[in-house]
Design an enzyme around this catalytic site. Structure first.
Site, mmCIF file in Angstrom:
data_model
loop_
_atom_site.group_PDB
_atom_site.id
_atom_site.type_symbol
_atom_site.label_atom_id
_atom_site.label_comp_id
_atom_site.label_asym_id
_atom_site.label_seq_id
_atom_site.Cartn_x
_atom_site.Cartn_y
_atom_site.Cartn_z
ATOM 1 N N HIS A 1 5.292 2.124 13.893
ATOM 2 C CA HIS A 1 4.067 1.337 14.024
ATOM 3 C C HIS A 1 3.759 1.150 15.505
ATOM 4 O O HIS A 1 4.660 0.992 16.330
ATOM 5 C CB HIS A 1 4.223 -0.021 13.346
ATOM 6 N N HIS B 1 -1.014 7.511 7.431
ATOM 7 C CA HIS B 1 -0.136 6.541 8.095
ATOM 8 C C HIS B 1 1.322 6.748 7.680
ATOM 9 O O HIS B 1 2.222 6.833 8.532
ATOM 10 C CB HIS B 1 -0.614 5.131 7.719
ATOM 11 N N GLU B 2 1.568 6.864 6.375
ATOM 12 C CA GLU B 2 2.949 6.982 5.902
ATOM 13 C C GLU B 2 3.575 8.313 6.299
ATOM 14 O O GLU B 2 4.772 8.379 6.620
ATOM 15 C CB GLU B 2 3.003 6.785 4.391
ATOM 16 N N LEU C 1 0.814 -1.217 0.000
ATOM 17 C CA LEU C 1 0.000 0.000 0.000
ATOM 18 C C LEU C 1 0.844 1.262 0.000
ATOM 19 O O LEU C 1 0.439 2.291 -0.534
ATOM 20 C CB LEU C 1 -0.919 0.023 1.225
ATOM 21 N N GLN D 1 0.964 -3.628 22.574
ATOM 22 C CA GLN D 1 0.140 -4.642 21.922
ATOM 23 C C GLN D 1 1.018 -5.673 21.249
ATOM 24 O O GLN D 1 2.155 -5.405 20.879
ATOM 25 C CB GLN D 1 -0.857 -4.014 20.943
ATOM 26 N N ALA D 2 0.448 -6.849 21.038
ATOM 27 C CA ALA D 2 1.234 -8.005 20.615
ATOM 28 C C ALA D 2 1.672 -7.957 19.172
ATOM 29 O O ALA D 2 2.742 -8.441 18.817
ATOM 30 C CB ALA D 2 0.450 -9.290 20.868
ATOM 31 N N GLU E 1 7.673 -5.670 16.335
ATOM 32 C CA GLU E 1 8.146 -6.933 16.906
ATOM 33 C C GLU E 1 6.964 -7.619 17.559
ATOM 34 O O GLU E 1 6.310 -7.043 18.427
ATOM 35 C CB GLU E 1 9.256 -6.700 17.940
ATOM 36 N N THR F 1 0.447 5.001 24.269
ATOM 37 C CA THR F 1 -0.180 3.971 23.438
ATOM 38 C C THR F 1 0.022 2.615 24.118
ATOM 39 O O THR F 1 1.152 2.231 24.402
ATOM 40 C CB THR F 1 0.436 3.951 22.024
ATOM 41 N N TRP G 1 2.723 -1.197 17.332
ATOM 42 C CA TRP G 1 3.177 -2.410 18.033
ATOM 43 C C TRP G 1 4.696 -2.548 18.017
ATOM 44 O O TRP G 1 5.244 -3.487 18.577
ATOM 45 C CB TRP G 1 2.529 -3.658 17.425
#
Length: 326
Positions: free
Chosen positions: A226, A216-217, A176, A246-247, A231, A243, A228
């Site tokens: 990002h 986003h970019e 994208l 998160q996994a 990783e 934030t 998360w």
């Protein structure tokens, strides 16, 4: 209304910014050291209270390089203008769909104090509409930066200290878009977006037809990671305090709450622009992410105009004094 084109389009978000980052680490001398220094300075700047130092709006001229092989890829001026409108709504927190944000996260969302406009003057001082158009024999591009050079079928960048270069073209492999973090080579500095993921009209196609790929970019271009941390398994970090950990990436349209890494009861902040969800799910930047953006604009991207704003100045004084009720 967006019109889908008759070809296979991505159904899951894939951003190649981490791939580009890894490539730069391997190929660009001094890049790793520069990135470490930028992150250290970002932490220091945020700790000093960056909002007090930048009580205004940063205005960024954009040049859109449309690189097209088939006619439908030569997107219209109207589609490009719709993308600029989305960026201004998203970065100023005026996007109407922010009402979708779960109540428990609404206090985290904030105004990034950044505005975008198509460039009106080119590098030679001549009038421009801020759009270049290049017909190419290349059927599709990947994240190797070929789209950024006329010599490889793309279009050369305008000076990166004066413009945000946004390349639009057909991308392969389900890609994208991707961006270059601050600290890289000026000749490749900017963001790249798939032609069918630009704006909200014309060939913009769901689930990425609301212009959020560019949001986003550009977040990456302004030094956001990002959410998360790239990783899996709860060990990554986006280097932002507010934030939730998160996994992994969230995709599609998660149901609230989506709990991972012991972050219940509210779970992942999947409505954030720096996750991997569909365009109609991502609706916010957090205050911590915005502090990092502002640190970037006070540091490596400090060549863009800061326009003083008395309302923002008062709001930021209240923020720092603890009386802000926004």
């Amino acid at each position: 209304m967006a019109n889908a084109v008759s070809r296979d389009l991505p159904t899951t978000r894939y951003c190649a910014t981490p791939d580009v980052y890894t490539k730069q680490l391997a190929e660009q001398p001094g890049f790793a050291e520069a990135r470490v220094a930028l992150d250290v300075e970002a932490l220091r700047t945020v700790a000093r209270g960056i909002f007090a130092a930048r009580a205004g709006v940063t205005r960024i001229p954009v040049v859109v390089h449309v690189v097209w092989h088939e006619d439908d890829q030569n997107i219209s001026d109207e589609q490009i203008q719709s993308q600029i409108a989305v960026l201004n709504q998203d970065f100023r927190k005026t996007n109407a769909d922010i009402i979708k944000l779960p109540e428990v996260f609404r206090s985290l969302a904030d105004d990034a104090q950044v505005e975008f406009a198509l460039a009106t003057t080119d590098p030679g001082g001549e009038d421009t509409d801020g759009i270049t158009r290049t017909h190419t024999d290349t059927r599709s591009f990947t994240y190797d930066d070929a789209i950024k050079f006329a010599s490889s079928g793309g279009a050369d960048a305008w000076p990166a200290d004066k413009y945000l270069n946004l390349w639009v073209g057909r991308l392969s492999g389900g890609l994208l878009g991707y961006a270059q973090f601050p600290g890289g080579e000026p000749s490749t500095d900017g963001v790249v977006v798939l032609d069918t993921a630009v704006g909200t009209v014309g060939t913009a196609s769901p689930p990425f037809g609301l212009g959020r790929t560019a949001t986003h970019e550009i977040g990456h271009w302004l030094n956001l990671n990002h959410i998360w941390g790239d990783e899996s398994g709860c060990v990554g970090t986006d280097k932002v305090d507010d934030t939730p950990n998160q996994a992994d990436a969230n995709v599609g349209k998660p149901a609230f709450p989506h709990v991972s890494c012991g972050n219940g009861p509210n779970g992942d902040l999947f409505a954030d622009y720096m996750d991997y969800v569909d365009d109609d799910v991502m609706v916010m930047f957090s205050a911590g992410q915005i502090a990092r953006i502002q640190a970037c604009l006070d540091g490596p991207r400090n060549t863009f105009e800061l326009v003083e704003d008395s309302v923002l100045a008062q709001r930021n004084r209240e923020r720092l004094s603890g009386t802000d009720t926004m």
